[in-house]
Design a protein around this motif. Structure first.
Motif, mmCIF file in Angstrom:
data_model
loop_
_atom_site.group_PDB
_atom_site.id
_atom_site.type_symbol
_atom_site.label_atom_id
_atom_site.label_comp_id
_atom_site.label_asym_id
_atom_site.label_seq_id
_atom_site.Cartn_x
_atom_site.Cartn_y
_atom_site.Cartn_z
ATOM 1 N N HIS A 12 0.839 -1.201 0.000
ATOM 2 C CA HIS A 12 0.000 0.000 0.000
ATOM 3 C C HIS A 12 0.877 1.256 0.000
ATOM 4 O O HIS A 12 0.602 2.220 -0.737
ATOM 5 N N PHE A 13 1.939 1.226 0.803
ATOM 6 C CA PHE A 13 2.803 2.409 0.885
ATOM 7 C C PHE A 13 3.446 2.711 -0.466
ATOM 8 O O PHE A 13 3.369 3.844 -0.962
ATOM 9 N N TRP A 14 4.088 1.716 -1.078
ATOM 10 C CA TRP A 14 4.865 1.955 -2.297
ATOM 11 C C TRP A 14 3.988 2.135 -3.543
ATOM 12 O O TRP A 14 4.342 2.882 -4.447
ATOM 13 N N LEU A 15 2.850 1.472 -3.574
ATOM 14 C CA LEU A 15 2.020 1.497 -4.784
ATOM 15 C C LEU A 15 0.891 2.527 -4.731
ATOM 16 O O LEU A 15 0.364 2.916 -5.778
ATOM 17 N N GLU A 16 0.530 2.962 -3.511
ATOM 18 C CA GLU A 16 -0.605 3.894 -3.387
ATOM 19 C C GLU A 16 -0.219 5.184 -2.646
ATOM 20 O O GLU A 16 -0.335 6.278 -3.194
ATOM 21 N N HIS A 17 0.216 5.039 -1.409
ATOM 22 C CA HIS A 17 0.425 6.219 -0.567
ATOM 23 C C HIS A 17 1.569 7.099 -1.074
ATOM 24 O O HIS A 17 1.397 8.313 -1.238
ATOM 25 N N TYR A 75 3.672 11.949 -3.498
ATOM 26 C CA TYR A 75 4.658 12.470 -4.460
ATOM 27 C C TYR A 75 3.960 13.403 -5.460
ATOM 28 O O TYR A 75 4.467 14.493 -5.764
ATOM 29 N N ALA A 76 2.815 12.986 -5.945
ATOM 30 C CA ALA A 76 2.036 13.811 -6.881
ATOM 31 C C ALA A 76 1.649 15.143 -6.235
ATOM 32 O O ALA A 76 1.813 16.217 -6.835
ATOM 33 N N GLU A 77 1.160 15.061 -4.988
ATOM 34 C CA GLU A 77 0.759 16.276 -4.272
ATOM 35 C C GLU A 77 1.957 17.203 -4.057
ATOM 36 O O GLU A 77 1.874 18.414 -4.270
ATOM 37 N N HIS A 78 3.071 16.622 -3.636
ATOM 38 C CA HIS A 78 4.279 17.401 -3.314
ATOM 39 C C HIS A 78 4.814 18.130 -4.551
ATOM 40 O O HIS A 78 5.251 19.280 -4.469
ATOM 41 N N HIS A 79 4.774 17.445 -5.690
ATOM 42 C CA HIS A 79 5.351 18.018 -6.910
ATOM 43 C C HIS A 79 4.309 18.712 -7.799
ATOM 44 O O HIS A 79 4.650 19.208 -8.874
ATOM 45 N N GLY A 80 3.047 18.722 -7.341
ATOM 46 C CA GLY A 80 1.997 19.410 -8.091
ATOM 47 C C GLY A 80 1.733 18.797 -9.453
ATOM 48 O O GLY A 80 1.531 19.503 -10.440
ATOM 49 N N ILE A 81 1.736 17.467 -9.506
ATOM 50 C CA ILE A 81 1.495 16.762 -10.767
ATOM 51 C C ILE A 81 0.346 15.774 -10.579
ATOM 52 O O ILE A 81 -0.078 15.511 -9.452
ATOM 53 N N SER A 82 -0.131 15.223 -11.673
ATOM 54 C CA SER A 82 -1.224 14.241 -11.582
ATOM 55 C C SER A 82 -0.698 12.920 -11.021
ATOM 56 O O SER A 82 0.497 12.626 -11.099
ATOM 57 N N ARG A 83 -1.636 12.137 -10.508
ATOM 58 C CA ARG A 83 -1.254 10.826 -9.991
ATOM 59 C C ARG A 83 -0.700 9.956 -11.127
ATOM 60 O O ARG A 83 0.263 9.208 -10.943
ATOM 61 N N ALA A 84 -1.295 10.048 -12.306
ATOM 62 C CA ALA A 84 -0.834 9.250 -13.455
ATOM 63 C C ALA A 84 0.606 9.608 -13.816
ATOM 64 O O ALA A 84 1.433 8.719 -14.095
ATOM 65 N N ALA A 95 2.802 10.913 -11.749
ATOM 66 C CA ALA A 95 3.631 10.429 -10.638
ATOM 67 C C ALA A 95 3.968 8.952 -10.832
ATOM 68 O O ALA A 95 5.132 8.545 -10.696
ATOM 69 N N ASP A 96 2.955 8.155 -11.160
ATOM 70 C CA ASP A 96 3.199 6.725 -11.409
ATOM 71 C C ASP A 96 4.179 6.533 -12.563
ATOM 72 O O ASP A 96 5.074 5.679 -12.493
ATOM 73 N N ALA A 97 4.022 7.337 -13.605
ATOM 74 C CA ALA A 97 4.895 7.223 -14.791
ATOM 75 C C ALA A 97 6.343 7.584 -14.452
ATOM 76 O O ALA A 97 7.283 7.021 -15.030
ATOM 77 N N GLU A 98 6.537 8.500 -13.522
ATOM 78 C CA GLU A 98 7.892 8.878 -13.116
ATOM 79 C C GLU A 98 8.498 7.854 -12.150
ATOM 80 O O GLU A 98 9.693 7.562 -12.212
ATOM 81 N N LEU A 99 7.673 7.337 -11.258
ATOM 82 C CA LEU A 99 8.182 6.452 -10.208
ATOM 83 C C LEU A 99 8.449 5.025 -10.699
ATOM 84 O O LEU A 99 9.417 4.396 -10.283
ATOM 85 N N HIS A 100 7.584 4.539 -11.579
ATOM 86 C CA HIS A 100 7.685 3.129 -11.977
ATOM 87 C C HIS A 100 9.066 2.751 -12.535
ATOM 88 O O HIS A 100 9.649 1.744 -12.122
ATOM 89 N N PRO A 101 9.636 3.547 -13.480
ATOM 90 C CA PRO A 101 10.965 3.177 -13.996
ATOM 91 C C PRO A 101 12.057 3.221 -12.922
ATOM 92 O O PRO A 101 12.988 2.415 -12.946
ATOM 93 N N LEU A 102 11.914 4.143 -11.972
ATOM 94 C CA LEU A 102 12.880 4.221 -10.869
ATOM 95 C C LEU A 102 12.816 2.968 -10.005
ATOM 96 O O LEU A 102 13.835 2.391 -9.628
ATOM 97 N N PHE A 103 11.581 2.552 -9.693
ATOM 98 C CA PHE A 103 11.404 1.348 -8.885
ATOM 99 C C PHE A 103 11.988 0.128 -9.602
ATOM 100 O O PHE A 103 12.677 -0.701 -9.008
ATOM 101 N N THR A 104 11.716 0.032 -10.888
ATOM 102 C CA THR A 104 12.216 -1.098 -11.685
ATOM 103 C C THR A 104 13.740 -1.104 -11.723
ATOM 104 O O THR A 104 14.381 -2.157 -11.589
ATOM 105 N N GLN A 105 14.318 0.075 -11.874
ATOM 106 C CA GLN A 105 15.778 0.199 -11.982
ATOM 107 C C GLN A 105 16.499 -0.300 -10.726
ATOM 108 O O GLN A 105 17.565 -0.897 -10.813
#
Length: 219
Positions: free
Chosen positions: A27-32, A37-46, A48-58
């Motif tokens: 829940h923490f890594w995939l949702e919260h 992160y989206a709220e902090h950086h003023g971006i959409s949740r979608a 945020a997911d697009a930015e975070l996913h490649p980092l997590f994979t890497q």
């Protein structure tokens, strides 16, 4: 499930997904985290997911993946504080404490080996009283190698007096179990359902724990 308890002196146990329900971490890594992160950086949740996913994979399977300091720097957010916001989700798996108490009572050496950063470990120990069951609680960050890495096991052997051939290791991560097997740990078990909300996991060639009480047969 009947384990050959007379042939087991040391029980090595993972924490997240093994003793604790993996729902908190998922829940923490995939949702919260993505939401905050989206709220902090003023971006959409979608986005945020697009930015975070490649980092997590890497970084998956590397020490950085498990390091709160690394992610705090990388994402410019306090991971420790964000985890505390959803800490009420931290929960023990059914009968894990019964199992721990029994193996402790039986005189086994009981050691936690976790990839969790010490910050995460401390937060979880605030919520769930696990420490009294263990002779040692070791974070892979103490050694500088994750459990997936053969060098972790060499460091553990130097730090801890144990015979891999007379040890049981339980973990919900299949690559980690393979790493332990390669090192020579004789008795290996996966976890059938690490996250109580996600159903059964394919544990491939490893037999899996479904019920901690059932493991106590013959202890």
């Amino acid at each position: 499930m009947n384990l050959p308890w007379p042939e087991i002196d040391t029980v090595l146990l993972d924490m997240d997904g093994t003793l604790l329900d993996l729902h908190f971490d998922n829940h923490f890594w995939l949702e919260h985290l993505p939401q905050r992160y989206a709220e902090h950086h003023g971006i959409s949740r979608a986005l945020a997911d697009a930015e975070l996913h490649p980092l997590f994979t890497q970084h998956a399977g590397q020490l950085n993946w498990y390091c709160t300091d690394f992610w705090s720097r990388e994402l410019k957010l306090s991971i420790k504080d964000l985890k505390r916001e959803v800490a009420d989700l931290i929960a023990l798996r059914p009968d894990a404490d019964t199992f721990l108490a029994a193996i402790r009572q039986a005189g086994k050496q009981v050691v936690m080996i976790t990839n969790a950063h010490r910050d995460s470990l401390s937060l979880k120990l605030e919520r769930i009283e696990l420490a009294p069951y263990f002779d040692r609680m070791i974070s892979s960050h103490d050694y500088g190698f994750p459990k997936e890495d053969a060098q972790f096991w060499s460091a553990l052997q130097q730090d801890l007096t144990f015979d891999p051939a007379r040890s049981l290791f339980i973990d919900d991560n299949v690559p980690i179990l393979r790493s332990a097997r390669q090192f020579g740990v004789q008795h290996l078990l996966a976890v059938h359902e690490p996250d109580s909300r996600k159903g059964a996991k394919d544990t491939e060639e490893f037999e899996a724990v479904r019920d901690y009480r059932a493991l106590l047969n013959g202890l």
